[in-house]
Design a protein around this motif. Structure first.
Motif, PDB file in Angstrom:
ATOM      1  N   THR A 155       0.851  -1.188   0.000  1.00  0.00           N
ATOM      2  CA  THR A 155       0.000   0.000   0.000  1.00  0.00           C
ATOM      3  C   THR A 155       0.883   1.232   0.000  1.00  0.00           C
ATOM      4  OG1 THR A 155      -1.742  -1.137   1.236  1.00  0.00           O
ATOM      5  CG2 THR A 155      -1.789   1.257   1.276  1.00  0.00           C
ATOM      6  N   ALA A 156       0.533   2.184  -0.835  1.00  0.00           N
ATOM      7  CA  ALA A 156       1.214   3.487  -0.853  1.00  0.00           C
ATOM      8  C   ALA A 156       0.147   4.538  -0.630  1.00  0.00           C
ATOM      9  CB  ALA A 156       1.911   3.705  -2.184  1.00  0.00           C
ATOM     10  N   GLN A 157       0.463   5.510   0.215  1.00  0.00           N
ATOM     11  CA  GLN A 157      -0.500   6.590   0.409  1.00  0.00           C
ATOM     12  C   GLN A 157       0.212   7.929   0.483  1.00  0.00           C
ATOM     13  OE1 GLN A 157      -2.883   6.530   3.933  1.00  0.00           O
ATOM     14  NE2 GLN A 157      -1.296   5.565   5.154  1.00  0.00           N
ATOM     15  N   LEU A 158      -0.414   8.915  -0.128  1.00  0.00           N
ATOM     16  CA  LEU A 158       0.053  10.288  -0.102  1.00  0.00           C
ATOM     17  C   LEU A 158      -0.861  11.030   0.858  1.00  0.00           C
ATOM     18  CD1 LEU A 158       1.665  12.719  -1.233  1.00  0.00           C
ATOM     19  CD2 LEU A 158      -0.093  12.873  -3.012  1.00  0.00           C
ATOM     20  N   VAL A 159      -0.283  11.621   1.894  1.00  0.00           N
ATOM     21  CA  VAL A 159      -1.053  12.329   2.914  1.00  0.00           C
ATOM     22  C   VAL A 159      -0.614  13.785   2.906  1.00  0.00           C
ATOM     23  CG1 VAL A 159      -1.628  12.464   5.360  1.00  0.00           C
ATOM     24  CG2 VAL A 159      -1.144  10.243   4.331  1.00  0.00           C
ATOM     25  N   GLU A 160      -1.577  14.685   2.759  1.00  0.00           N
ATOM     26  CA  GLU A 160      -1.256  16.101   2.793  1.00  0.00           C
ATOM     27  C   GLU A 160      -2.043  16.771   3.906  1.00  0.00           C
ATOM     28  OE1 GLU A 160      -2.761  18.881  -0.092  1.00  0.00           O
ATOM     29  OE2 GLU A 160      -0.749  19.744  -0.223  1.00  0.00           O
ATOM     30  N   ARG A 161      -1.298  17.416   4.789  1.00  0.00           N
ATOM     31  CA  ARG A 161      -1.877  18.228   5.853  1.00  0.00           C
ATOM     32  C   ARG A 161      -1.294  19.628   5.729  1.00  0.00           C
ATOM     33  NH1 ARG A 161      -0.503  13.511   9.887  1.00  0.00           N
ATOM     34  NH2 ARG A 161      -2.311  12.198   9.529  1.00  0.00           N
TER      35      ARG A 161
END
Length: 195
Positions: A155-161
């Protein structure tokens, strides 16, 4: 407790599936119990979790944390997950949270909405966004891509905060557990496009 239902399948055969679950849990801290003077309480807050899937495409989940010392409900989370068109699902969840003051009124903390698609047997894509209702702004955007083989998955995830953009990777040996959880790197915000 788990609630099981027997249903008639399309071919006339009986099938069994879980339609609900209720969980209550509380922990006991031995270190706190052993402290001299008795000023601390070794019992944790009471966690309750209720999930139902009476209709096969609709899942409802409620969980809450009850403060036994203050005799009040501290947080409540509510989640709705609806599957449609065979391979798409919509999710919506929110949290109601009480402030630190004893007489505080519970306020809705956030709302999260997401959409996911099972592209094939192995590939899954998902996008979710979380709105911070206390600050009235988007708190997080998340893009997730998963590949699951017969015995492993990645699993790859891009998280932007507001204060970070990161990419996380997770490798799972299915049926055994995962490695690489929470492994990620912070990327300079100018490197990736704004979501």
């Amino acid at each position: 407790n788990r609630f099981i239902a027997r249903e008639m399948g399309k071919g006339g055969e009986m099938r069994v599936r879980e339609v609900g679950r209720i969980t209550l849990s509380q922990s006991y801290n031995i270190r706190e119990a052993r402290k001299l003077g008795g000023g601390s309480d070794p019992l944790s807050d009471l966690l309750m979790d209720v999930e139902t899937q009476i209709f096969p495409r609709l899942r409802l989940n409620f969980d809450g944390l009850y403060n036994i010392k203050g005799d009040r409900l501290e947080t409540m989370n509510f989640e709705v997950d609806y599957s449609f068109l065979g391979n798409l699902n919509l999710e919506l969840d929110s949290r109601l949270k009480r402030g630190r003051e004893p007489a505080s009124i519970p306020r809705m903390d956030y709302i999260r909405a997401g959409i996911g698609a099972q592209l094939s047997k192995e590939w899954y894509l998902e996008y979710a966004t979380r709105l911070d209702l206390l600050k009235d702004k988007v708190a997080e955007n998340r893009f997730i891509m998963s590949y699951r083989s017969q015995c492993w998955g990645i699993t790859a995830q891009l998280v932007e905060r507001a204060d970070e953009t990161r990419v996380d990777f997770q490798i799972e040996l299915l049926g055994i557990g995962g490695i690489g959880e929470k492994i990620g790197r912070t990327v300079h915000p100018d490197v990736l496009p704004r979501l």
